[in-house]
Design an enzyme around this catalytic site. Structure first.
Site, short mmCIF file in Angstrom:
data_model
loop_
_atom_site.label_atom_id
_atom_site.label_comp_id
_atom_site.label_asym_id
_atom_site.label_seq_id
_atom_site.Cartn_x
_atom_site.Cartn_y
_atom_site.Cartn_z
N HIS A 144 -8.84 28.43 -9.49
CA HIS A 144 -7.80 29.05 -10.35
C HIS A 144 -8.43 29.82 -11.52
O HIS A 144 -7.91 29.78 -12.64
CB HIS A 144 -6.86 27.99 -10.91
CG HIS A 144 -6.05 27.25 -9.86
ND1 HIS A 144 -4.78 27.62 -9.52
CD2 HIS A 144 -6.35 26.19 -9.08
CE1 HIS A 144 -4.31 26.79 -8.59
NE2 HIS A 144 -5.26 25.92 -8.31
N ASN B 247 1.83 24.46 -8.09
CA ASN B 247 1.55 25.68 -7.33
C ASN B 247 2.85 26.33 -6.91
O ASN B 247 3.93 25.76 -7.07
CB ASN B 247 0.73 25.34 -6.07
CG ASN B 247 -0.75 25.10 -6.37
OD1 ASN B 247 -1.26 25.53 -7.40
ND2 ASN B 247 -1.42 24.42 -5.47
N TYR C 244 -9.48 16.84 -13.84
CA TYR C 244 -9.27 17.94 -14.80
C TYR C 244 -9.99 17.69 -16.12
O TYR C 244 -10.67 18.58 -16.64
CB TYR C 244 -7.76 18.16 -15.01
CG TYR C 244 -7.09 18.76 -13.79
CD1 TYR C 244 -6.94 18.03 -12.63
CD2 TYR C 244 -6.63 20.06 -13.79
CE1 TYR C 244 -6.36 18.57 -11.50
CE2 TYR C 244 -6.04 20.63 -12.66
CZ TYR C 244 -5.90 19.87 -11.52
OH TYR C 244 -5.33 20.42 -10.40
#
Ligand code: HEM
Length: 532
Positions: free
Chosen positions: A71, A144, A358
């Site tokens: 991304h 998404n 993350y």
């Protein structure tokens, strides 16, 4: 007209005046000449002593930070979320219970495979990440534009990304799925078949970021004041309707404007045509989950709206472009683990892996443990803790106490049972510790078939053409054959069309599903909510 002094060699020497402040170094030292390095005599060598040149070049040398591992290319905007229907019955989270209150948000849309400088319009999944700055801390809904994912378990994520990104020896393709390693991996992972059907549809060629749907994908939990848990799936619905381009248009746009989607988002916000989405939820409890003909913890499955209808609960409006792309769009750090009290996680094994990944990657990408202090990441509610020091620490706390329990300082922060985050008190699942894929995750084809067969004839032919195009770029014959053998299970006619398009003389044998393919019947008559 403004007059500028001219230097010795005729170069322009713009100088500070009443409207232009004095240019300084990082240390605040005023700079007299921003054109020339310090040299030993006329036409002589540059001097190491020139701290102004060294500081300027050093800072420039360090301008780039690692791009996101996935991304990397994204465009973002500020806005607000307004709740229109309270979920008070299900959750204590104020963002989902206080009707009419505007919560500031920052939303970032992205492609997945390409680097930060790649184009906007390849056939790819789009990220749809929203940070809500709630009064109970940040909530990141990191989704998404497709409601399912390729893999069921986070263990396979590095393999998936290595297969889809440019190949390590030749460094291409930079932003496309039409290559051997992607299809090799996919053809060996039957669980990815449902997602592949969506990728080959026009959904991965959005007309505009403003016209994309968004999905939280996993089941999350909502927790009520009494501790009752309700599962929830989050959906974003664009108020402009979902719109796509066709492949030929996407190719033309790509050659005409690499920034097509970014420019469109910028232009629409600049001219006041603010992009808006409805936030909708699917709500269900354990008993209703048990009635589904698949496992809702499997992120390769959707819950058809015919089985559990969508409920519209609020509206997202994006109305302000970031002041600075790097400070905001690049440095924003989304993490699915950021949830306020009243929202909790399910046992979806993909989500569980994401909860770790993350923060871990952002410690590297954003240079250490203090990136939450960056303005774009900082909560917009009061926050306090005992963390201290570390690389790029910006805060200057006063006092002696950075621990708890303590008795030396009357205003040091303490935990609160009344308002603090509590996890759902889920009973420990029985069974021994093991690396096992649940049997309930074994049906890889039924929803792939349901999706393909739900498409119009025109959409189906776009999908068949997309597969012929993609697989025609694959040089390894057995990979192409393996893919066709999966397609024959999903829909025999589709398999035959793709085999013909690829010029195959002989049809490969159909793949052997681990469990029989079901023809699912998502009709209003099968609605689970009505039956309860
Ligand atoms: C980044 C979505 C699965 C690791 C992102 C972003 C989105 C996203 C939207 C970009 C966020 C931004 O705009 O900054 C999803 C969805 C997934 C999924 C919807 C599946 C349902 C995973 C998994 C992992 C993972 C399974 C790893 C176990 C990452 C990493 C980044 C990322 C490392 C880069 C984050 C950063 O540098 O800030 N993902 N992802 N993702 N994702 Fe995922």
């Amino acid at each position: 007209m403004q007059q500028h002094p001219i230097g010795n060699a005729g170069e322009l020497q713009q100088q500070a005046d009443s409207s232009h402040p004095v240019l300084t170094t990082q240390q605040g030292i005023p700079i007299a000449d921003n054109q020339n390095s310090l040299t030993q005599g006329n036409r002589g060598p540059s001097l190491l002593e020139d701290f102004i040149l060294r500081e300027k070049i050093t800072h420039f040398d360090h301008e780039r930070i690692p791009e996101r591992v996935v991304h990397a290319r994204g465009s973002a905007a500020h806005g607000h979320f307004t709740l229109t229907e309270s979920l008070q019955q299900y959750t204590t989270a104020k963002v989902l219970t206080e009707v009419g209150k505007q919560v500031p948000v920052f939303a970032r849309f992205s492609t997945v495979a390409g680097g930060a400088g790649s184009v906007d319009t390849p056939r790819d999944v789009r990220g749809f990440a929203v940070k809500f700055y709630t009064e109970e801390g940040n909530w990141d809904l990191v989704g998404n534009n497709i409601p399912v994912f390729f893999i069921q378990d986070a263990m396979k994520f590095p393999d998936l990304v290595h297969a889809v990104k440019m190949e390590p020896d030749r460094a291409f393709p930079q932003a496309a799925t039409a290559h051997d390693t992607f299809w090799d991996f996919i053809s060996l992972m039957p669980e990815s078949m449902h997602m592949v059907m969506w990728i080959m549809s026009d959904r991965t060629l959005p007309r505009s970021l403003r016209m994309m749907e968004g999905f939280g994908i996993h089941s999350f939990r909502l927790l009520s004041a009494s501790g009752k848990s309700t599962f929830v799936k989050f959906h974003w619905r664009p108020q402009l309707g979902m719109q796509s381009t066709v492949w030929d248009e996407a190719l033309k746009l790509q050659s005409a404007d690499n920034d097509y989607h970014r420019r469109d988002l910028f232009d629409s916000i600049q001219c006041g045509a603010f992009p808006c989405w409805d936030l909708c939820v699917q709500l269900f409890d354990e008993e209703q989950a048990a009635m589904l003909p698949f496992d809702h913890l499997d992120p390769t499955k959707i819950i058809p709206e015919e089985l559990i209808p969508l409920k519209r609960i609020g509206e997202l409006v994006l109305d302000r472009w970031p002041d600075n792309f790097f400070a905001e769009t690049e440095q924003v750090a989304f993490c699915p683990a950021n949830v306020p009290p009243g929202i909790d996680f399910s046992n979806d094994p993909l989500l569980q892996g994401r909860l770790f990944s993350y923060l871990d990657t952002q410690l590297l990408r954003l240079g250490g443990p203090n990136f939450a202090q960056l303005p774009i990441n900082a909560p917009q509610c009061p926050f306090a803790n005992h963390q201290r020091d570390g690389h790029m620490q910006q805060a200057v706390p006063s006092g002696r106490v950075s621990y708890e329990p303590s008795s030396l300082q009357t205003d040091s922060p303490r935990a609160s049972q009344a308002s603090g985050f509590t996890h759902f008190a889920q009973a420990t699942p029985e069974g021994s510790k093991a690396r096992l894929r649940p049997e309930s995750f074994a049906d890889h084809y039924s929803q792939a078939r349901m999706f393909y067969q739900s498409q119009s004839r025109v959409e189906q032919s776009h999908m068949a053409s997309a597969m012929v195009f993609e697989l025609s770029k694959v040089q390894t014959a057995h990979v192409r054959e393996a893919m066709v053998s999966h397609l024959l299970v999903i829909d025999e006619d589709l398999g035959r069309r793709v085999a013909k398009g690829l010029g195959m003389q002989q049809l490969p044998r159909a793949a052997e599903p681990a469990m029989p393919v079901q023809d699912l019947d998502p009709s209003p008559a099968t609605c689970i909510i009505d039956r309860m």
